[in-house]
Enzyme design. Structure first.
Site, PDB file in Angstrom:
ATOM      1  N   GLY A  83      66.376  14.823  86.207  1.00 19.76           N
ATOM      2  CA  GLY A  83      66.532  16.230  86.601  1.00 19.76           C
ATOM      3  C   GLY A  83      65.796  16.570  87.884  1.00 19.76           C
ATOM      4  O   GLY A  83      65.400  17.717  88.087  1.00 19.76           O
ATOM      5  N   TYR A  85      73.256  25.469  73.501  1.00 22.11           N
ATOM      6  CA  TYR A  85      72.137  24.994  74.317  1.00 22.11           C
ATOM      7  C   TYR A  85      70.875  24.880  73.454  1.00 22.11           C
ATOM      8  O   TYR A  85      70.197  23.850  73.428  1.00 22.11           O
ATOM      9  CB  TYR A  85      71.918  25.965  75.482  1.00 22.11           C
ATOM     10  CG  TYR A  85      70.697  25.673  76.309  1.00 22.11           C
ATOM     11  CD1 TYR A  85      70.754  24.769  77.363  1.00 22.11           C
ATOM     12  CD2 TYR A  85      69.479  26.298  76.044  1.00 22.11           C
ATOM     13  CE1 TYR A  85      69.630  24.488  78.125  1.00 22.11           C
ATOM     14  CE2 TYR A  85      68.348  26.029  76.802  1.00 22.11           C
ATOM     15  CZ  TYR A  85      68.430  25.122  77.835  1.00 22.11           C
ATOM     16  OH  TYR A  85      67.315  24.858  78.579  1.00 22.11           O
ATOM     17  N   ASP A 104      73.478   8.711  85.316  1.00 24.09           N
ATOM     18  CA  ASP A 104      73.717   9.907  84.513  1.00 24.09           C
ATOM     19  C   ASP A 104      72.924   9.754  83.220  1.00 24.09           C
ATOM     20  O   ASP A 104      73.088   8.761  82.505  1.00 24.09           O
ATOM     21  CB  ASP A 104      75.224   9.997  84.223  1.00 24.09           C
ATOM     22  CG  ASP A 104      75.591  11.257  83.471  1.00 24.09           C
ATOM     23  OD1 ASP A 104      74.693  11.887  82.872  1.00 24.09           O
ATOM     24  OD2 ASP A 104      76.791  11.601  83.469  1.00 24.09           O
ATOM     25  N   LEU A 105      72.060  10.703  82.931  1.00 26.64           N
ATOM     26  CA  LEU A 105      71.267  10.638  81.694  1.00 26.64           C
ATOM     27  C   LEU A 105      72.180  10.448  80.487  1.00 26.64           C
ATOM     28  O   LEU A 105      71.816   9.794  79.508  1.00 26.64           O
ATOM     29  CB  LEU A 105      70.443  11.924  81.544  1.00 26.64           C
ATOM     30  CG  LEU A 105      69.617  12.054  80.266  1.00 26.64           C
ATOM     31  CD1 LEU A 105      68.488  11.040  80.231  1.00 26.64           C
ATOM     32  CD2 LEU A 105      69.069  13.468  80.108  1.00 26.64           C
ATOM     33  N   SER A 164      62.952  24.313  75.156  1.00 23.25           N
ATOM     34  CA  SER A 164      63.254  25.674  75.577  1.00 23.25           C
ATOM     35  C   SER A 164      63.059  26.679  74.451  1.00 23.25           C
ATOM     36  O   SER A 164      63.339  26.393  73.281  1.00 23.25           O
ATOM     37  CB  SER A 164      64.709  25.716  76.037  1.00 23.25           C
ATOM     38  OG  SER A 164      65.175  27.033  76.047  1.00 23.25           O
ATOM     39  N   HIS A 215      61.277  30.350  83.579  1.00 21.40           N
ATOM     40  CA  HIS A 215      60.342  30.197  84.706  1.00 21.40           C
ATOM     41  C   HIS A 215      61.160  30.085  85.977  1.00 21.40           C
ATOM     42  O   HIS A 215      62.156  29.393  86.028  1.00 21.40           O
ATOM     43  CB  HIS A 215      59.419  29.002  84.496  1.00 21.40           C
ATOM     44  CG  HIS A 215      60.121  27.757  84.067  1.00 21.40           C
ATOM     45  ND1 HIS A 215      60.633  27.575  82.799  1.00 21.40           N
ATOM     46  CD2 HIS A 215      60.414  26.634  84.750  1.00 21.40           C
ATOM     47  CE1 HIS A 215      61.202  26.397  82.722  1.00 21.40           C
ATOM     48  NE2 HIS A 215      61.102  25.798  83.890  1.00 21.40           N
ATOM     49  N   GLU A 254      64.902  28.917  73.819  1.00 15.59           N
ATOM     50  CA  GLU A 254      66.219  29.223  73.241  1.00 15.59           C
ATOM     51  C   GLU A 254      66.373  28.631  71.848  1.00 15.59           C
ATOM     52  O   GLU A 254      67.217  29.053  71.081  1.00 15.59           O
ATOM     53  CB  GLU A 254      67.331  28.705  74.146  1.00 15.59           C
ATOM     54  CG  GLU A 254      67.590  29.573  75.358  1.00 15.59           C
ATOM     55  CD  GLU A 254      68.269  30.894  75.021  1.00 15.59           C
ATOM     56  OE1 GLU A 254      68.904  31.012  73.954  1.00 15.59           O
ATOM     57  OE2 GLU A 254      68.132  31.820  75.831  1.00 15.59           O
TER      58      GLU A 254
HETATM   59  P1  GDP Z   1      68.378  32.069  79.987  1.00 15.97           P
HETATM   60  O1  GDP Z   1      67.434  32.990  79.259  1.00 15.97           O
HETATM   61  O2  GDP Z   1      67.861  30.679  80.092  1.00 15.97           O
HETATM   62  O3  GDP Z   1      69.767  32.145  79.479  1.00 15.97           O
HETATM   63  O4  GDP Z   1      68.357  32.580  81.528  1.00 15.97           O
HETATM   64  P2  GDP Z   1      69.363  33.521  82.328  1.00 15.97           P
HETATM   65  O5  GDP Z   1      68.625  33.870  83.587  1.00 15.97           O
HETATM   66  O6  GDP Z   1      70.698  32.881  82.493  1.00 15.97           O
HETATM   67  O7  GDP Z   1      69.553  34.814  81.416  1.00 15.97           O
HETATM   68  C1  GDP Z   1      68.470  35.668  81.104  1.00 15.97           C
HETATM   69  C2  GDP Z   1      68.997  36.944  80.475  1.00 15.97           C
HETATM   70  O8  GDP Z   1      69.697  37.682  81.462  1.00 15.97           O
HETATM   71  C3  GDP Z   1      69.984  36.725  79.321  1.00 15.97           C
HETATM   72  O9  GDP Z   1      69.664  37.608  78.292  1.00 15.97           O
HETATM   73  C4  GDP Z   1      71.337  37.114  79.949  1.00 15.97           C
HETATM   74  O10 GDP Z   1      72.269  37.635  78.990  1.00 15.97           O
HETATM   75  C5  GDP Z   1      70.891  38.210  80.887  1.00 15.97           C
HETATM   76  N1  GDP Z   1      71.858  38.514  81.950  1.00 15.97           N
HETATM   77  C6  GDP Z   1      72.337  39.747  82.269  1.00 15.97           C
HETATM   78  N2  GDP Z   1      73.212  39.671  83.274  1.00 15.97           N
HETATM   79  C7  GDP Z   1      73.312  38.356  83.615  1.00 15.97           C
HETATM   80  C8  GDP Z   1      74.066  37.669  84.610  1.00 15.97           C
HETATM   81  O11 GDP Z   1      74.831  38.248  85.381  1.00 15.97           O
HETATM   82  N3  GDP Z   1      73.881  36.307  84.693  1.00 15.97           N
HETATM   83  C9  GDP Z   1      73.004  35.637  83.855  1.00 15.97           C
HETATM   84  N4  GDP Z   1      72.862  34.303  83.980  1.00 15.97           N
HETATM   85  N5  GDP Z   1      72.308  36.281  82.888  1.00 15.97           N
HETATM   86  C10 GDP Z   1      72.441  37.615  82.783  1.00 15.97           C
END
Ligand code: GDP
Length: 308
Positions: A7, A140, A51-52, A116, A169, A118
């Protein structure tokens, strides 16, 4: 000292490679041939195309290099993308991570997994700790949970394998697939007069946003610690997406921003944790880790980089 990083083309991989090269470590990194030369990667890093997800080929490479430490930062790194490609996400973020853990075990290398928040899904407890139940709500998170739990399994067998539960981050090296950089790039475009609005999804989601180089510092500390372990890496403070938007417009000198932001169903997710915020007490106490950059400053640095 020889390190192997997957990565390296991503935000964290580039910061980690810089840290390792600066301390004099010989750094080898796996790069997808389709990615070309990774941005921000120091020239001293020895790049290996691969490729991992090709577990056998990666194993041959690792056993050939016999590194002292292996950092697994490669992943399908977007929750949104994991809904489009759940099977590939399971393979790369789950099975291939375990494949790499096994390769590290075979050559006696220490292993650090980028996990993560998540994998906690919609936690009922805030802030989350290393003891919070693992209940992912998206492909994920499920794949990351498999790799995280496997690190525990390997550790129980005596391997120096640590799993770092990284909360969001950010840095100017984030891609616009993530909401933070999408916001700062969009705000900069509006400030320059190149765009007249920004379209986002859920503005109410709350996340614990930290400074990426600080999180890379935690990975390094875990690899070098006497004992391996699981560690939450977070600031302990949550902000909403709306807070991030407000801070970004403020950093660009725009106060009246409400009319400049639209919401679109396209950017909403089937399930989206309403709040993720972590308690990094263990990382602070055991690893001596701490954050160095606060929320407002992170946003300001990202906006400044985009305005440049
Ligand atoms: P994640 O927490 O790793 O999924 O990081 P993200 O930056 O992709 O998303 C963070 C939060 O922002 C999540 O709750 C998304 O639903 C919210 N979000 C709101 N609008 C957007 C958008 O336009 N793009 C993304 N990527 N996230 C969004």
């Amino acid at each position: 000292m020889r390190s192997f990083i997957t990565g390296v083309g991503g935000q964290d991989g580039s910061y980690l490679a810089e840290r390792l090269v600066a301390e004099g470590t010989e750094v080898h990194a796996l790069v997808l041939s389709s990615d070309g030369t990774p941005p921000h990667c120091p020239p001293d890093v020895v790049l290996h195309e691969g490729d991992l997800g090709d577990i056998e080929a990666t194993r041959r490479l690792v056993l050939d290099l016999r590194p002292d430490e292996v950092y697994n930062l490669a992943a399908i790194s977007s929750v949104a993308l994991s809904w489009e490609e759940p099977d590939r996400t399971a393979h790369v973020n789950g099975a291939a991570a375990v494949g790499l853990m096994e390769s590290a075990r075979r050559c006696g290398a220490r292993f650090v997994q980028a996990s993560s928040a998540e994998m906690f899904g919609q936690p009922t407890q805030a802030p989350q700790t290393e003891e919070t139940p693992i209940r992912p709500v998206n492909p994920y998170g499920a794949a990351k949970a498999f790799a995280h739990l496997s690190a525990g399994v390997y550790r129980a067998q005596g391997q120096h394998a640590s799993s770092m539960v990284l909360y969001n981050h950010e840095s100017p090296r984030r891609t616009e697939r993530f909401v933070t950089r999408k916001i700062t790039a969009g705000v900069a475009a509006i400030a320059r007069g190149d765009a007249d609005h920004l379209t986002l999804g859920n503005l109410d989601a709350r996340r614990d946003w930290g400074w990426a180089p600080d999180y890379v510092d935690a990975l390094l500390r875990a690899a070098r610690a006497d004992e391996p372990g699981d560690y939450v890496v977070a600031t302990g403070v949550a902000h909403s997406v709306r807070d991030f938007v407000a801070a970004a417009f403020a950093a660009a000198g725009i106060d009246d921003w409400e009319g400049l932001v639209r919401q679109d169903e396209r950017f909403m997710r089937p399930t989206d944790p309403s709040e993720l915020v972590g308690d990094a007490s263990r990382a602070r106490e055991v690893l001596g880790w701490s954050t160095t950059v606060g929320f407002e400053e992170i946003v300001a640095r990202m906006v400044a980089a985009d305005l440049d």
